[in-house]
Design a protein around this motif. Structure first.
Motif, PDB file in Angstrom:
ATOM      1  N   ILE A 261     -11.094  -9.243  -5.186  1.00 55.64           N
ATOM      2  CA  ILE A 261     -11.829  -8.030  -5.557  1.00 55.64           C
ATOM      3  C   ILE A 261     -11.492  -7.212  -4.025  1.00 55.64           C
ATOM      4  O   ILE A 261     -12.134  -7.598  -2.989  1.00 55.64           O
ATOM      5  CB  ILE A 261     -12.874  -7.968  -5.986  1.00 55.64           C
ATOM      6  N   ILE A 262     -10.826  -6.053  -4.066  1.00 56.69           N
ATOM      7  CA  ILE A 262     -10.752  -5.107  -2.964  1.00 56.69           C
ATOM      8  C   ILE A 262     -11.513  -4.053  -3.189  1.00 56.69           C
ATOM      9  O   ILE A 262     -11.337  -3.127  -4.178  1.00 56.69           O
ATOM     10  CB  ILE A 262      -9.491  -4.718  -2.635  1.00 56.69           C
ATOM     11  N   PRO A 263     -12.886  -3.569  -2.744  1.00 53.94           N
ATOM     12  CA  PRO A 263     -13.533  -2.475  -2.792  1.00 53.94           C
ATOM     13  C   PRO A 263     -13.002  -1.278  -2.769  1.00 53.94           C
ATOM     14  O   PRO A 263     -12.163  -1.176  -1.894  1.00 53.94           O
ATOM     15  CB  PRO A 263     -14.762  -2.503  -1.691  1.00 53.94           C
ATOM     16  N   LYS A 264     -12.969  -0.286  -3.654  1.00 52.53           N
ATOM     17  CA  LYS A 264     -12.063   0.806  -3.766  1.00 52.53           C
ATOM     18  C   LYS A 264     -12.279   1.943  -2.473  1.00 52.53           C
ATOM     19  O   LYS A 264     -11.180   2.233  -2.237  1.00 52.53           O
ATOM     20  CB  LYS A 264     -12.793   1.735  -4.855  1.00 52.53           C
ATOM     21  N   GLU A 265     -13.129   2.216  -2.020  1.00 52.27           N
ATOM     22  CA  GLU A 265     -13.364   2.817  -0.741  1.00 52.27           C
ATOM     23  C   GLU A 265     -12.467   2.306   0.487  1.00 52.27           C
ATOM     24  O   GLU A 265     -11.688   3.014   0.968  1.00 52.27           O
ATOM     25  CB  GLU A 265     -14.716   3.123  -0.358  1.00 52.27           C
ATOM     26  N   ALA A 266     -12.750   0.899   0.547  1.00 49.29           N
ATOM     27  CA  ALA A 266     -12.008   0.457   1.905  1.00 49.29           C
ATOM     28  C   ALA A 266     -10.424   0.476   1.330  1.00 49.29           C
ATOM     29  O   ALA A 266      -9.772   0.786   2.518  1.00 49.29           O
ATOM     30  CB  ALA A 266     -12.279  -1.275   1.901  1.00 49.29           C
ATOM     31  N   TYR A 267     -10.018   0.222   0.303  1.00 50.59           N
ATOM     32  CA  TYR A 267      -8.487   0.061  -0.187  1.00 50.59           C
ATOM     33  C   TYR A 267      -8.088   1.674   0.016  1.00 50.59           C
ATOM     34  O   TYR A 267      -6.819   1.668   0.547  1.00 50.59           O
ATOM     35  CB  TYR A 267      -8.315  -0.545  -1.439  1.00 50.59           C
ATOM     36  N   PHE A 268      -8.682   2.434  -0.661  1.00 51.36           N
ATOM     37  CA  PHE A 268      -8.293   3.688  -0.378  1.00 51.36           C
ATOM     38  C   PHE A 268      -8.011   4.526   0.927  1.00 51.36           C
ATOM     39  O   PHE A 268      -7.018   4.957   1.157  1.00 51.36           O
ATOM     40  CB  PHE A 268      -9.388   4.872  -1.343  1.00 51.36           C
ATOM     41  N   LYS A 269      -9.066   4.099   1.758  1.00 50.67           N
ATOM     42  CA  LYS A 269      -8.955   4.729   3.041  1.00 50.67           C
ATOM     43  C   LYS A 269      -7.869   4.134   3.872  1.00 50.67           C
ATOM     44  O   LYS A 269      -7.405   4.609   4.775  1.00 50.67           O
ATOM     45  CB  LYS A 269     -10.221   4.484   3.847  1.00 50.67           C
ATOM     46  N   ASN A 270      -7.834   2.701   3.743  1.00 59.02           N
ATOM     47  CA  ASN A 270      -6.753   2.189   4.466  1.00 59.02           C
ATOM     48  C   ASN A 270      -5.385   1.707   3.638  1.00 59.02           C
ATOM     49  O   ASN A 270      -4.694   0.896   4.117  1.00 59.02           O
ATOM     50  CB  ASN A 270      -7.423   0.910   4.998  1.00 59.02           C
ATOM     51  N   PHE A 271      -5.245   2.431   2.580  1.00 58.33           N
ATOM     52  CA  PHE A 271      -3.998   2.034   1.919  1.00 58.33           C
ATOM     53  C   PHE A 271      -2.731   2.221   2.490  1.00 58.33           C
ATOM     54  O   PHE A 271      -2.383   3.220   3.262  1.00 58.33           O
ATOM     55  CB  PHE A 271      -3.802   3.049   0.617  1.00 58.33           C
TER      56      PHE A 271
END
Length: 438
Positions: A261-271
């Motif tokens: 599971i990858i938290p949405k905020e972390a993945y979004f900001k570092n996509f």
């Protein structure tokens, strides 16, 4: 895929050695770790560097199978496609490998193919296609072969001239699980994804499949739907793939190496930054339909893979199944390597909209999102200038857009590509071109 006899024989030698190790282990039990160590030791004795590289990849796939990060389907596929070795001819080894396979301690509950499909969530598959009927047939078949019983495929043809309609009628016309739509004019893949989704994508889960990619793990839908049910907070779940290089006829395992599971905020900001890679296209990404609707997909101008992922990550977390589920073809005609100016500008405008959505709807910091946008503009345009830009005009157009909408990225781009632009300017002069072509 063609195979060299040298590679075929090298594969057999390695597999026979593994079988010998399994059938006649040293004192004490043979662990999977020890088997892989012996496997890699024996690879070093092969003479050719190319053969060794392929054998190293094979060792990696066997290791993934032993640790349950690759299905038997994936292992069978790799042996057949890369080494022309059929599992039926190495049954003793396959049985021995199965005996060494790790027990994760938890058995995923998969769905019986005999279950009443109406009792299970539906998976809607959207396939856009244009003049790739040979690839398309394999893509559709790979979905129909999934063991998950409640699925439906919508193929939308963008006015092909290669007999795609005839193929679909002949091969799938009698299959109620396959819907065929055909445009009278060419409208582009983004428009077609929206059109097919709105018309027929009513399943609880959605997969956007390109016509030149395909799945190989027949239980992947079952795994993905079960994962969704166990983790309702996710917007999508994705998996690993094999990269198929058509020109060199080589398959390479490609692993995302992400957490479950990858938290949405972390993945979004570092996509697409270090540690947060983008899955290959949307080949393995099973999206929750509610997420697609919440992110306003039917009103998107640029419905490409990065934009879908980014919008989805504003809604929910990402899931990752550490298994090899599909094959992503790299053949030189992928849209990624043939970007037009108009496509790129649409892509950048979409990312500008996503930045604004993050700030206005979801409370992201304006300063942080402007920095995020700068990174995305720089990465997108620099990729285009390195891989697709062909003329002085291409550079000027990109510089102009960046200057108007993202001055910081514009300054970075000017510094990095100054020399390359000067070469493009020189090549505009006919006598310089003539001298270079002597």
């Amino acid at each position: 895929m063609a195979h060299s006899e040298e590679l075929h024989q090298a594969g057999y030698r390695l597999l026979n050695q593994l079988n010998e190790d399994i059938q006649h282990p040293p004192a004490g039990a043979l662990s999977s770790e020890e088997l892989i160590r012996r496997c890699r030791d024996s690879i070093g004795s092969e003479a050719g560097a190319g053969v060794r590289e392929n054998l190293e990849n094979l060792a990696g796939v066997i290791e993934a199978y032993l640790s349950q990060r690759a299905s038997e389907d994936a292992l069978d596929y790799y042996l057949s496609r890369q080494f022309n070795i059929q599992a039926v001819n190495i049954l003793e080894l396959m049985k021995g490998l199965a005996g060494l396979r790790a027990d994760r301690g938890e058995q995923e509950i998969l769905f019986s193919s005999s279950a009443d499909p109406s009792t299970l969530p539906k998976v809607s598959v959207i396939i856009t296609t244009y003049n790739r009927k040979e690839f398309l047939h394999q893509a559709v078949q790979s979905i129909l072969q999934q063991d998950y019983p409640h699925k439906e495929i919508t193929v939308i043809d963008d006015c092909s001239s290669d007999g795609t309609a005839e193929l679909m009628s002949r091969s799938f016309g009698d299959d109620p699980r396959v819907i065929f739509m055909q445009n009278e004019t060419n409208q582009g893949p983004g428009h077609n994804r929206r059109k097919a989704l709105e018309a027929h994508g009513d399943g609880e889960y959605t997969l956007f499949l390109d016509d030149d990619d395909y799945l190989i793990d027949r239980s992947y839908f079952s795994k993905a739907v079960y994962f969704h049910q166990q983790h309702p907070e996710i917007a999508f779940v994705a998996a690993n793939v094999f990269l198929e290089y058509s020109k060199t006829e080589q398959l390479k395992p490609s692993s995302l190496r992400l957490s479950r599971i990858i938290p949405k905020e972390a993945y979004f900001k570092n996509f697409e930054q270090k540690g947060y890679p983008k899955p290959a296209s949307t080949l393995t990404a099973i999206f929750k339909r509610d997420t697609l609707m919440k992110m306003d997909i039917l009103n998107m101008n640029m419905v490409n893979d990065a934009s879908i992922y980014l919008r989805a990550l504003l809604i929910g977390d990402a899931g990752f199944i550490d298994t090899f589920a599909g094959v992503y073809r790299i053949h030189g005609n992928n849209i990624t390597f043939n970007l037009s100016q108009s496509f790129l500008i649409e892509n950048l405008e979409e990312k500008r909209l996503i930045r604004n959505m993050a700030i206005e709807r979801y409370g992201y910091s304006k300063t942080e999102m402007n920095e995020w946008f700068n990174h995305n503009v720089y990465d997108t345009i620099s990729y285009y200038l390195m891989n697709s830009a062909k003329s002085h005009t291409d550079f000027k157009s990109m510089y102009s857009w960046a200057s108007d909408h993202c001055p910081k990225a514009y300054s970075q781009l000017k510094r990095q590509f100054r020399t390359k632009l000067m070469k493009k300017q020189l090549l505009r002069v006919s006598f310089v071109r003539a001298l270079l072509n002597r």
